[in-house]
Design an enzyme around this catalytic site. Structure first.
Site, PDB file in Angstrom:
ATOM      1  N   ASP A  97       0.760  -1.111   0.017  1.00 51.64           N
ATOM      2  CA  ASP A  97      -0.161  -0.141  -0.156  1.00 51.64           C
ATOM      3  C   ASP A  97       0.808   1.227  -0.048  1.00 51.64           C
ATOM      4  O   ASP A  97       1.623   1.390   1.213  1.00 51.64           O
ATOM      5  CB  ASP A  97      -0.696   0.019   1.378  1.00 51.64           C
ATOM      6  CG  ASP A  97      -1.936   0.881   1.256  1.00 51.64           C
ATOM      7  OD1 ASP A  97      -2.072   1.836   0.343  1.00 51.64           O
ATOM      8  OD2 ASP A  97      -3.074   0.474   1.870  1.00 51.64           O
ATOM      9  N   ASP A 198      -2.700   4.888  -2.539  1.00 51.70           N
ATOM     10  CA  ASP A 198      -3.581   5.499  -1.580  1.00 51.70           C
ATOM     11  C   ASP A 198      -4.036   6.893  -2.329  1.00 51.70           C
ATOM     12  O   ASP A 198      -3.030   7.682  -2.829  1.00 51.70           O
ATOM     13  CB  ASP A 198      -2.832   5.638  -0.535  1.00 51.70           C
ATOM     14  CG  ASP A 198      -3.781   6.207   0.768  1.00 51.70           C
ATOM     15  OD1 ASP A 198      -4.575   5.453   1.019  1.00 51.70           O
ATOM     16  OD2 ASP A 198      -3.432   7.238   1.272  1.00 51.70           O
ATOM     17  N   GLU A 249      -6.608   4.020  -5.421  1.00 53.41           N
ATOM     18  CA  GLU A 249      -7.779   4.284  -4.701  1.00 53.41           C
ATOM     19  C   GLU A 249      -8.197   5.795  -5.042  1.00 53.41           C
ATOM     20  O   GLU A 249      -7.372   6.704  -4.919  1.00 53.41           O
ATOM     21  CB  GLU A 249      -7.390   4.204  -3.200  1.00 53.41           C
ATOM     22  CG  GLU A 249      -8.829   4.532  -2.292  1.00 53.41           C
ATOM     23  CD  GLU A 249      -8.253   5.197  -0.956  1.00 53.41           C
ATOM     24  OE1 GLU A 249      -9.343   5.015   0.149  1.00 53.41           O
ATOM     25  OE2 GLU A 249      -7.439   5.694  -0.794  1.00 53.41           O
ATOM     26  N   HIS A 323     -10.751  -1.245   5.444  1.00 52.71           N
ATOM     27  CA  HIS A 323     -10.263  -0.654   6.595  1.00 52.71           C
ATOM     28  C   HIS A 323     -11.094   0.817   6.911  1.00 52.71           C
ATOM     29  O   HIS A 323     -10.966   1.224   8.094  1.00 52.71           O
ATOM     30  CB  HIS A 323      -8.885  -0.684   6.715  1.00 52.71           C
ATOM     31  CG  HIS A 323      -8.332   0.382   5.920  1.00 52.71           C
ATOM     32  ND1 HIS A 323      -8.128   0.041   4.532  1.00 52.71           N
ATOM     33  CD2 HIS A 323      -7.845   1.443   6.078  1.00 52.71           C
ATOM     34  CE1 HIS A 323      -7.759   0.993   3.914  1.00 52.71           C
ATOM     35  NE2 HIS A 323      -7.203   1.989   4.730  1.00 52.71           N
ATOM     36  N   ASP A 324     -11.742   1.326   5.831  1.00 54.85           N
ATOM     37  CA  ASP A 324     -12.426   2.726   5.931  1.00 54.85           C
ATOM     38  C   ASP A 324     -13.694   2.600   6.144  1.00 54.85           C
ATOM     39  O   ASP A 324     -14.509   3.488   6.120  1.00 54.85           O
ATOM     40  CB  ASP A 324     -11.975   3.576   4.979  1.00 54.85           C
ATOM     41  CG  ASP A 324     -10.648   3.826   4.871  1.00 54.85           C
ATOM     42  OD1 ASP A 324      -9.683   3.856   6.005  1.00 54.85           O
ATOM     43  OD2 ASP A 324      -9.760   3.991   3.625  1.00 54.85           O
TER      44      ASP A 324
END
Ligand code: GLC
Ligand code: CA
Length: 550
Positions: A97, A198, A249, A323-324
């Site tokens: 990531d 990200d 993302e 995870h968000d």
């Protein structure tokens, strides 16, 4: 090994909450290594690991202070190398990531900038205020408050679209881009075969102007040079290795831009995460409200992305959880009476779509939202900030808490539930209790129980992952939405050469008579969360996959 990303499934790990091997209450890399056989059993091809680099952890690792070293809390470089090798032995690849929109203010570059070094100051966006005490623009940080932080000694502000300790990098500076390329190459040399970038569509800032109608995002989202920067990164780094899979993302993006980011021949990325379908329980862009989810909108958005991306030969990452996000079974399913049925139904919808499915740790066992009852149990900076902001706006503490309980990112961050032992087997807790509380439902919902039960959510995910490998129609087929205006049913048809697939689900907890059932002659049911059944009479949260090959 079949490395076709269209036939692959990615398993996402948030190391901090996955498995702790030294009893300090924080998951670690050795913990991930110890669970590789579990992930292999599920059938994943790639493991996406959220950031484990050196970081003060203000945003749990998305505030990177050193891209080349492993945060000691998580382990050592040797652990990471072992992980890559052990995964590879099991024919799984690692996806790392990469957080390149910003760095931690503890990063050497920012520290040098703050010491006045002009070379490094230009790595960031330092700007004069409009007038005394007024930041350069009215942009808002995604975590609440102004996106600008004042630095007295320069009488300037620096830009941070996220936390005040996450300073945005100036990609217009070629030296920044060169440094980023070095980082990617470093990890490629270690044998990493995937990258998740990200919030990468925020890296090209446009003009610094006040946003009269919004929070500023229109000036930096899918910015003016974004495609140029992604192509350059592709050509200078991962584009040289055809085995590498990439996903960007994309924050508040558009389909038009994503067709370009993830087009099969545009030379940028392999696929994109977009989030519009996960804002159907927001009010516009406002997340911190309580509104029921809009099912019709959910379908429309998913199908619009499916069909448009297909039309332009571009590829989606398909997912409900990460995870968000809150846990999907609590969000769109029913975590109580129809916990198992709704978890399987939601899995069916995602895994038969056109795109690469992502499974977030715990989703495969139907983990639910937290049961926290007090703000002190929450850890996430975004939740804590908004808890205060909501009260500043006049909400009572209990109303603010209610909103945080529903929307907090911590819902997806409680420890992985492995078994019925203390702390759900996540940690021995010898030196320290888990950094965030374990959900008290772990005696019922845990991996060990499900591995011993062939009807479990886990084995249902496994079957879906296998089906994508087996049936070309799932990986490559076209998508046609079915009966899109029906208020209860989520259904679509896939077609590829001589294969056809019909996927249908009742999205609610009541028996439902579906009027516009498609003609199923020649089809056989190959998967479902109820025995037998016909599509005309759908049971609560029933989902079924029907297949035909001529
Ligand atoms: C992404 C990450 C999120 C993080 C943010 C800032 O949205 O998924 O966890 O807080 O970027 O890096
Ligand atoms: Ca640990």
């Amino acid at each position: 090994m079949n490395r076709d990303f269209r036939k692959s499934t990615v398993y996402q790990i948030y190391p901090k909450s996955f498995c702790d091997t030294n009893g300090d209450g924080i998951g670690d890399i050795k913990g991930v290594i110890s669970k590789l056989d579990y992930i292999k059993e599920l059938g994943a091809d790639y493991i996406w690991l959220t950031p484990f680099f050196v970081s003060p952890q203000n945003d749990n690792g998305y505030d990177v202070a050193d891209y080349y070293s492993v945060e000691p809390k998580y382990g050592t470089m040797e652990d990471v190398e072992t992980l890559i090798a052990e995964a590879s032995k099991r024919e799984m690849k690692l996806m790392f990531d990469m957080v390149f929109n910003h760095v931690s203010t503890k990063h050497e570059w920012f520290q040098k900038a703050m010491s006045g070094d002009a070379y490094y100051k230009d790595f960031f966006f330092f700007r004069k205020g409009k007038e005394e005490g007024v930041p350069p623009t009215n942009w808002e940080s995604k975590f609440g408050g102004s996106a600008w932080e004042y630095v007295e000694k320069f009488d300037e502000y620096y830009l941070h679209l996220f936390d005040v300790t996450q300073a945005d990098l100036n990609w217009d500076n070629e030296n920044v881009r060169k440094e980023i390329q070095k980082v990617v190459k470093f990890w490629m040399e270690k044998g990493v075969k995937g990258f998740r970038f990200d919030v990468v569509n925020l890296i090209s800032k446009g003009s610094f102007e006040d946003d009269e109608t919004g929070d500023g995002r229109k000036y930096y989202t899918d910015g003016p040079k974004i495609h140029q920067y992604l192509k350059e990164l592709h050509d200078t780094t991962f584009g040289t290795d055809a085995e590498i899979v990439t996903v960007g993302e994309m924050s508040s993006t558009s389909i038009e831009n994503c067709c370009q980011y993830a087009g099969s021949s545009t030379g940028e990325l392999n696929m994109v995460f977009s989030f519009h379908h996960l804002k159907v329980d927001f009010m516009g862009n406002e997340k911190w409200v309580l509104v029921p989810f809009d099912f019709k909108k959910l379908k429309e958005i998913i199908f619009e992305w499916q069909t448009e991306m297909e039309k332009h030969d571009a590829w989606n990452a398909v997912f409900w959880c990460n995870h968000d996000q809150p846990r999907v079974v609590s969000r769109f399913g029913n975590e109580k009476e129809y916990w198992k049925e709704s978890a399987k139904m939601l899995a069916t919808i995602i895994h038969c779509l056109r795109g690469t499915p992502y499974v977030y740790q715990g989703e495969e066992i139907g983990m639910t939202n937290t049961d926290f009852t007090d703000i002190s149990q929450f850890r996430d900076v975004e939740s804590l900030n908004h808890y205060e902001i909501l009260q500043d706006k006049g909400l009572s503490a209990s109303d603010a808490l209610r909103i945080v309980q529903i929307h907090s990112r911590d819902n997806g961050r409680t420890p992985m539930q492995w078994n019925t032992e203390d702390y759900a087997g996540f940690t021995s807790g010898e030196k320290h209790a888990p950094w965030i509380g374990v959900n008290s439902n772990y005696k019922k919902i845990n991996a060990e129980e499900q591995l011993g039960n062939s009807d479990s959510v886990f084995y249902y995910y496994k079957k879906l992952i296998e089906l994508r490998k087996k049936l070309d129609v799932i990986a490559y087929g076209s998508v046609e939405p079915l009966d899109i205006s029906d208020p209860s049913v989520f259904a679509y048809r896939r077609k590829y050469k001589n294969e056809e697939l019909i996927v249908a689900a009742n999205f609610y907890g009541k028996n439902y008579e579906w009027k516009n059932v498609p003609n199923l002659s020649g089809f056989e049911k190959i998967l479902g969360n109820y025995e037998g059944g016909e599509l005309r009479k759908l049971q609560p949260y029933e989902a079924a996959v029907w297949y035909k090959c001529q």
